[in-house]
Design an enzyme around this catalytic site. Sequence first.
Site, PDB file in Angstrom:
ATOM      1  N   GLU A  42      -7.950  -5.533  49.603  1.00 37.87           N
ATOM      2  CA  GLU A  42      -7.333  -4.228  49.846  1.00 37.87           C
ATOM      3  C   GLU A  42      -8.417  -3.203  50.163  1.00 37.87           C
ATOM      4  O   GLU A  42      -9.198  -2.829  49.289  1.00 37.87           O
ATOM      5  CB  GLU A  42      -6.532  -3.783  48.610  1.00 37.87           C
ATOM      6  CG  GLU A  42      -5.918  -2.400  48.776  1.00 37.87           C
ATOM      7  CD  GLU A  42      -5.270  -1.879  47.490  1.00 37.87           C
ATOM      8  OE1 GLU A  42      -4.782  -2.699  46.687  1.00 37.87           O
ATOM      9  OE2 GLU A  42      -5.272  -0.655  47.294  1.00 37.87           O
ATOM     10  N   ARG A  46      -9.516   5.729  51.759  1.00 36.54           N
ATOM     11  CA  ARG A  46     -10.093   6.917  51.117  1.00 36.54           C
ATOM     12  C   ARG A  46     -11.317   7.413  51.844  1.00 36.54           C
ATOM     13  O   ARG A  46     -11.865   8.459  51.525  1.00 36.54           O
ATOM     14  CB  ARG A  46     -10.507   6.587  49.676  1.00 36.54           C
ATOM     15  CG  ARG A  46      -9.336   6.347  48.794  1.00 36.54           C
ATOM     16  CD  ARG A  46      -9.765   5.870  47.416  1.00 36.54           C
ATOM     17  NE  ARG A  46      -8.673   5.118  46.857  1.00 36.54           N
ATOM     18  CZ  ARG A  46      -8.684   4.557  45.667  1.00 36.54           C
ATOM     19  NH1 ARG A  46      -9.739   4.649  44.904  1.00 36.54           N
ATOM     20  NH2 ARG A  46      -7.639   3.891  45.250  1.00 36.54           N
ATOM     21  N   THR A  70      -4.198   2.979  49.297  1.00 36.10           N
ATOM     22  CA  THR A  70      -4.166   4.454  49.308  1.00 36.10           C
ATOM     23  C   THR A  70      -3.478   4.977  50.569  1.00 36.10           C
ATOM     24  O   THR A  70      -3.908   5.954  51.185  1.00 36.10           O
ATOM     25  CB  THR A  70      -5.588   5.068  49.148  1.00 36.10           C
ATOM     26  OG1 THR A  70      -6.372   4.259  48.280  1.00 36.10           O
ATOM     27  CG2 THR A  70      -5.498   6.458  48.544  1.00 36.10           C
ATOM     28  N   LYS A 136       3.422  -1.843  43.000  1.00 34.06           N
ATOM     29  CA  LYS A 136       2.150  -1.590  42.328  1.00 34.06           C
ATOM     30  C   LYS A 136       2.453  -0.765  41.081  1.00 34.06           C
ATOM     31  O   LYS A 136       3.240   0.185  41.140  1.00 34.06           O
ATOM     32  CB  LYS A 136       1.239  -0.817  43.284  1.00 34.06           C
ATOM     33  CG  LYS A 136       0.040  -0.136  42.641  1.00 34.06           C
ATOM     34  CD  LYS A 136      -0.946   0.325  43.697  1.00 34.06           C
ATOM     35  CE  LYS A 136      -1.930   1.348  43.141  1.00 34.06           C
ATOM     36  NZ  LYS A 136      -3.264   1.240  43.718  1.00 34.06           N
TER      37      LYS A 136
END
Length: 212
Positions: A42, A46, A70, A136
Site C-alpha cells: 500500500e 501522502r 490515504t 479498514k
Amino acid sequence: MTKLNTWLKNTKPLIPVIVIEDIEHAVPMAKALVAGGLHLLEVTLRTEAGLAAIKLISEQVHDAIVGAGTVCNADEYQQAIDAGAQFIVSPGLTPELIQKAQQVQKEGKWGGVFLPGVATASEVMQAKAAGFTQLKCFPASAIGGVKLLKAWSGPFADIQFCPTGGISPENYQEYLSLDNVMCVGGSWITEGRLLTANNWPEVEKRARGIVG
Ligand code: 3PG
C-alpha cells in the site's frame, strides 16, 4: 473473485503501509518486499511521489500487487486507478467516495478492491449499507484494537477487517488470529529511515520476518 481477494483469503497478509518521499526508492523497495515474501503493497498518497511510485511499481515489479492508501476524495480515487492501483484504501468513508466507488463499479472497468476506513459501529453500518463488507479498521490500536474487533464480530459477523494504526511486530499475529481480520497494515517494515538509507536488505529481512 479478484486476484486480490484470492490472496487475502489464502494468505491473511500483512500489508506494508508505505510513504515514498523519493521516487528513486519505489522500485528497489518493492523488489525487496517481494523478495521477502510480501506482495500486497500500500503506497500512500501522502507525498508528491505516491502516485508516480504506484505507476512505477505496477509497471516494473510484476510480483507486486500495489494499492493506494490515504485516498480521501474522488479525484484521488481516479488518479490511483489510472496509476495502476489494484486496491484503494481510505482512512474513512465520505458520500463522495461512496458515489465514486459505486460509479467505478458500475462502469465495470476496474477489478480492484476498495477498503474504506471505519472507527465506530455506526460507520461500519453506514459502510455496510453502501455495499462494503471489507473495511479498514483505523486507527485500530487507539480505538480498542483486538478487543474492539472481537466485540464487532458479534453484530458484524459478515464484515472482514484490515486493522491498521499501531500494528507492530509484537501484536500483528494476535490481530491476524481473529476470524474477522483478513489482513493487517503496518508501516514499520518500510520505516522512513530504511528507505532514506537505501537499506533494502533490512526491508527484505523485516518482510521475511513476517512471512516466517
Ligand atoms: C497509517 O495509515 O498510517 C497506517 O495505519 C499505519 O499506521 P502505523 O504507522 O501505526 O503502522
